[in-house]
Design an enzyme around this catalytic site. Sequence first.
Site, PDB file in Angstrom:
ATOM      1  CG  ASP A  67       5.046  -7.650  66.019  1.00  0.00           C
ATOM      2  OD1 ASP A  67       5.155  -8.668  65.317  1.00  0.00           O
ATOM      3  OD2 ASP A  67       4.529  -6.644  66.102  1.00  0.00           O
ATOM      4  CD  GLU A 106       3.592 -12.173  66.624  1.00  0.00           C
ATOM      5  OE1 GLU A 106       2.944 -12.371  67.400  1.00  0.00           O
ATOM      6  OE2 GLU A 106       3.661 -11.099  65.690  1.00  0.00           O
ATOM      7  CG  ASP A 152       4.528  -2.198  65.350  1.00  0.00           C
ATOM      8  OD1 ASP A 152       4.213  -3.231  64.496  1.00  0.00           O
ATOM      9  OD2 ASP A 152       4.137  -1.293  65.010  1.00  0.00           O
TER      10      ASP A 152
END
Length: 167
Positions: free
Chosen positions: A8, A68, A141
């Site tokens: 992420d 992501e 996260d």
Amino acid sequence: MMRVLGIDPGSNCTGFGIVEETRGRLQAVAWGGIRCKPKMSFPDRLKLIYDQLVFQIREHEPTAAAVEDLFFATNVKSVLKLGQARGVTLLAAAHCNLEIAEYSPLEVKQSAVGYGRAEKDQVRMMVAALLHMDKAPEPHDAADALAVAICHIHNYKTKSRLQAHLK
């Protein structure tokens, strides 16, 4: 067995999570956040993210990386910085010769929670349940990164089944 590094990206904190799938059971191997100090220069932040991801890849030997994708934001400067941080994560994975997949936040939430507009706490709780964890992973996260890895494992298995069926 499949071992996936989920990422992420972020310029302040980049979440990472490594998930292993063995005989249909998912397990968290490692997770955390690569936190940059507020006074670090932006190039030093990017270097820290790169170095820490390469360390995690060498330490845990995942077979693939899932990153992501960017979300839409109104602040152009923030999007550019996020894009650069994301680029560094892709470079770290490519440098270590990992297969790389990219997923939108909607796809990740849909795969992990079953609902593409899930809230952060819903993602954290579902990740903990899917990975048989005693408590929800921290920071947010890292939970998001674990969700990205779960998304890739689910998608990879589905694609593999589909390809086998089409042969």
